[in-house]
Design an enzyme around this catalytic site. Sequence first.
Site, PDB file in Angstrom:
ATOM      1  N   THR B 150      75.891  27.092  65.925  1.00 64.53           N
ATOM      2  CA  THR B 150      76.129  27.214  64.480  1.00 64.53           C
ATOM      3  C   THR B 150      77.028  28.408  64.156  1.00 64.53           C
ATOM      4  O   THR B 150      76.914  29.463  64.761  1.00 64.53           O
ATOM      5  CB  THR B 150      74.774  27.375  63.772  1.00 64.53           C
ATOM      6  OG1 THR B 150      74.000  26.211  64.035  1.00 64.53           O
ATOM      7  CG2 THR B 150      74.941  27.529  62.270  1.00 64.53           C
ATOM      8  N   GLY B 189      69.099  32.611  67.703  1.00 62.52           N
ATOM      9  CA  GLY B 189      67.974  33.520  67.939  1.00 62.52           C
ATOM     10  C   GLY B 189      68.233  34.382  69.154  1.00 62.52           C
ATOM     11  O   GLY B 189      68.790  33.918  70.145  1.00 62.52           O
ATOM     12  N   GLU B 432      68.155  22.679  63.727  1.00 65.26           N
ATOM     13  CA  GLU B 432      68.197  21.454  64.533  1.00 65.26           C
ATOM     14  C   GLU B 432      68.544  20.223  63.685  1.00 65.26           C
ATOM     15  O   GLU B 432      68.050  19.121  63.936  1.00 65.26           O
ATOM     16  CB  GLU B 432      66.870  21.218  65.254  1.00 65.26           C
ATOM     17  CG  GLU B 432      66.526  22.252  66.302  1.00 65.26           C
ATOM     18  CD  GLU B 432      67.580  22.390  67.372  1.00 65.26           C
ATOM     19  OE1 GLU B 432      68.197  21.374  67.734  1.00 65.26           O
ATOM     20  OE2 GLU B 432      67.822  23.531  67.810  1.00 65.26           O
TER      21      GLU B 432
END
Lengths: 667, 667
Positions: B150, B189, B432
């Site tokens: 992303t 993350g 997701e």
Amino acid sequence: MAKVNVDLQRERDSCSFNITELTHWIDGGVQKTEERKKREEMALKEGIHLEPVPSVYLSHKEKYELAVKKACLLFKMIRKLQEEENAGMENYLAVLGGNLGAAILGDGNPLTLHYVMFIPTIMGQGTVEQQAYWIGRAFNLDIIGTYAQTELGHGTFVRGLETTATYDASTKEFVLNSPTLTAYKWWPGGLAHTANYCIVMAQLYTKGKCHGIHAFIVQLREEETHMPVRGIKVGEIGAKLGMNGTNNGFLGFDNVRIPRDHMLMKNSKVLEDGTYVNAPSSKLAYGTMMFVRVMLVNDMCKYMAKAVTIAVRYSAVRRQSQPKPDEPEPQIIDYLTQQHKLLVGIASVHAFRMSADWLWLMYNNVTAELDAGDMERLPELHALSCCLKAVSTDDAAQCVERCRLACGGHGYMLSSNLPLTYGLVTAACTYEGENTVMLLQTARYLVKAWQQAAAGNTLPPTVSYLGELRAGRRSPPWDNTIEGIVKGFHMVASGKIGICVAQIEKRQKNGMSYEDAWNMTSVQLASASEAHCRAFLLSIYYKDNEKQVATVSPELRIVLQQLCDLYIVYWALQRIGDLLRFTSISERDIEQLQNWYEDLLVKVRPNAVGLVDAFDIRDEILNSALGAYDGRAYERLMEEAMKSPLNAEPVNQSFHKYLKPLMQGKL
Amino acid sequence: MAKVNVDLQRERDSCSFNITELTHWIDGGVQKTEERKKREEMALKEGIHLEPVPSVYLSHKEKYELAVKKACLLFKMIRKLQEEENAGMENYLAVLGGNLGAAILGDGNPLTLHYVMFIPTIMGQGTVEQQAYWIGRAFNLDIIGTYAQTELGHGTFVRGLETTATYDASTKEFVLNSPTLTAYKWWPGGLAHTANYCIVMAQLYTKGKCHGIHAFIVQLREEETHMPVRGIKVGEIGAKLGMNGTNNGFLGFDNVRIPRDHMLMKNSKVLEDGTYVNAPSSKLAYGTMMFVRVMLVNDMCKYMAKAVTIAVRYSAVRRQSQPKPDEPEPQIIDYLTQQHKLLVGIASVHAFRMSADWLWLMYNNVTAELDAGDMERLPELHALSCCLKAVSTDDAAQCVERCRLACGGHGYMLSSNLPLTYGLVTAACTYEGENTVMLLQTARYLVKAWQQAAAGNTLPPTVSYLGELRAGRRSPPWDNTIEGIVKGFHMVASGKIGICVAQIEKRQKNGMSYEDAWNMTSVQLASASEAHCRAFLLSIYYKDNEKQVATVSPELRIVLQQLCDLYIVYWALQRIGDLLRFTSISERDIEQLQNWYEDLLVKVRPNAVGLVDAFDIRDEILNSALGAYDGRAYERLMEEAMKSPLNAEPVNQSFHKYLKPLMQGKL
């Protein structure tokens, strides 16, 4: 001002109406807009909005300290306003509530209850002498008060409160106690470390008899040192989902003595010898509560306006995907699913604003009637304020959350300000009366009204439809227009209430007690209550919009009518099951409604940015990287990220302490 | 263990089935339960759950540092497990996911993506040589990786990513760049300050041509010093609604060079001279994504189980109001409205668990078929995983939030652990694959399937109902049973898809392009997709529950059947509008369903505590003052409050700095 994002500028250039005209219409006139702007300017000059480090990076304790600073600056400004304008209470409440107060203070204000509950309760329940003494001190900010009702063990069910205030005729004092852990006051804002005085709601005992809940003024902390006074156990209840600046506290009493005249005695009294003198009516205490609920519906409008401003502007700036191979990525607001999520939110602000205005008017009328001893419309007002409280907070919470999710991942960033806004809104679903309990209170009124109608009595205006529809009984042909939908919603509400009444009766006939039959039917009762409120909302929006747009320019009128249509058709589609059950709507009608809705989305979409601009929420108050007026969403996201203290160092100490030892097998 | 609350104890004493039997059934057998418990014991022994000060009171930076510590302890434990058991990947994923990992780490884990995305991507897309080199280092924790896809400007629309990897044949290197601000990686993350390696998804350019998105392994930080390597701009994206331990980061490239063999080349390749060799199929990359989605549905079950455990236990302890004058205040779980909010949540855990199991089985079958070169069922699996991802995360978010609100004000306390749980669940609505996009991907498949059916072709199992119902066309008489409802849901889905197809065709006939017609119909398409998923969920739960309860004791069987009935009748009532439109259900049927539902609530209620106890979530993992096994909710709320650093001092410094000056008019 920095250059505006080109997509956003284009939206503004092509807006079909005058945005300033709409702002004035929303505020209630040019003068109101100017007043509001003046106040905002004043608050910003005080620097109330400034945060050296964004508060989201602070520890819980630091957040509180910042909130106190901001709140004190705001109160200083209010005192200045008092001196300059010599205006009434409502004026300061307007500063506290609405765009300015709630927004500029960020995550809650530890001083709000001073103006919103402490002073109004003394005004509503204190004698003239008590008012003279306390209101002066409070207005001058010599003392800072709060209001403690809820306990660890009891919330909405006020009768169940356990704190006791026992009159001791020998010393002419009340003795306050918390007989159990669950009797501890729990939740009052500003109670923990901020207020030094407090209104305490407690069970009054005198001459060995309990007379129920009464209000007492109790000193919590020494005025000079702020140390808790003897017998007072006070502190904060801990971190919460939001409102971490509010300083919600707990409070326990161990034989705390207060003079007899610290009981608020406008209504009931305890004489020196301990004789209890009853209030003329127990319903008088409803006043403050209903006042707060009216304010609450207005607050919900402000929060929805913020959320939808952020999401609409961001959706005009964000481009994503490529449905047509040879064209650029569309602005996401061009996706019908996105319009579906956002545009009804704009309409909701107007719908609830009109209902709030209506409720405010009714509140003032009923209050005037009360002063003249007429309590006839009190139950109707109470019933309406309960369900509107529930539905407005529920709808607002869902609206804000839908806006947040419509911004995708970036809506999850605190710098979008959407999560914080949700935290403030969802709190309102519980405080000032838990929503399901609120709906069921309205349901009680509706069931009674239904029985009144069955007995052939005339009903008060907001429930008169029950009598009319009951009389007709046979379903009139469905009318696939806005007016027809509104009528349909009344039929739904009426039908649901009717079924509930029949269910309760049937269950009673089968041997259940009324209370058990009520409980077994309560899921349906809550739903009937919501249906009643929904019908009220739609019909007020429909009627008042029609009246109010008569005076605006033709360009604006078209847009406002589209918005109202959109809202009503949206809700018809949300409640198709109910309409199918209680009206003669057909599958063909439904498909037409669906297409009508899709057309309305397309019609409103080009004015979406203009419509949210008209809410006129300053960047400092909106406080959102995604929603700023200039549309520099990505630049601002990065700028906000760079403010994180974690980004001040290239390597965090935890690398040396944990990560490296882990990688080297030495942890 | 402290004394259990008497109300809670009475609930357990009167439970009609063996709670341990249900726990084994949920875990999948006695052995699975023991394994799980062993792991939990191990983690607690490492002290992974311990927080010197509750993390909710820490600053953003301190929260990260605590999260690193916890994550390192967990990884240390996983490495120990590896050595002891020499078990496969799934084993460690089971530790990371599920009750243990997500729960014990609190607000996110900065190392999760190492096992969940970094290693699996190398396994799925790396050559044998690449696997040999990287997987060893990664398993041994010599390096810590993450996965960056992303970007600031692009999420679910992967084709739109802007990061470039340009092959330089002269040095046999790829050169990575972020050509714009929006090209910055944003969200991964562990990226900010934790990982030192990263899989980067970038547009591959070679010989002047773009070949789309490919995966590259990039070193981010020096292994010794953890300093960012040259050309890497890396940091954290700032505070979020939740997951503040996850260390989500941004990442920009300024001419970062990596060797040619750092491109993962199992499928596509770039030869030394820069020649691009195409992958046999672009669909192969779906694997990891779908694997993560299956895991996600399972995670949602765990979060729902936590929330409903907390809310049910608290509702058995909390007493409120007094509907009958002479009786004590009821436990709030005795209110039907409360049962309505909570009991369906228990059933949802089981419903989604069975669908997740089904999806997992299908995933394994399809993966095996893929390895044999058969891709026939891939689109069906993809379509099912998309809508299940959307519906499970949406339902779970609503379930958790409903549980929180059902706990009234106390649910708003972070010590209830419900807000934090919501933060984790609602994040999954976006990551997701954004849920609306997911639903529309399934819708594309459904529209195609519908057209296949119209052309007389046989359809894959999960959509075969479209062919059958299309064939029949005339509505069969409504059957007011569980089986009839499930059939009804298939008719709804089929009916909705049919209308969408007709709408699109009609709009095309009126001159719209297919893309525009699709967009104009997309609100209805998303709804049709949800209906398809809902039908799937209900029918799997109905069928698999029937199969699985065959082996349990008669006492338990009754309860599990009641729970399944409750779930299905609940959803029928939620979707009455759809059933009225697409089946021949009557008003009489609806009223019967409503009464059936109310009866089921009353039947399940006495076993509510037993049913949540059976989820067997340890107090240390539940981490909730309201939901602990002993039911000492009020005592624990107070104990948690006393941990607030604000309560360490009777007077906060802000009194002297701001409050006192304000009161004295000196601010």
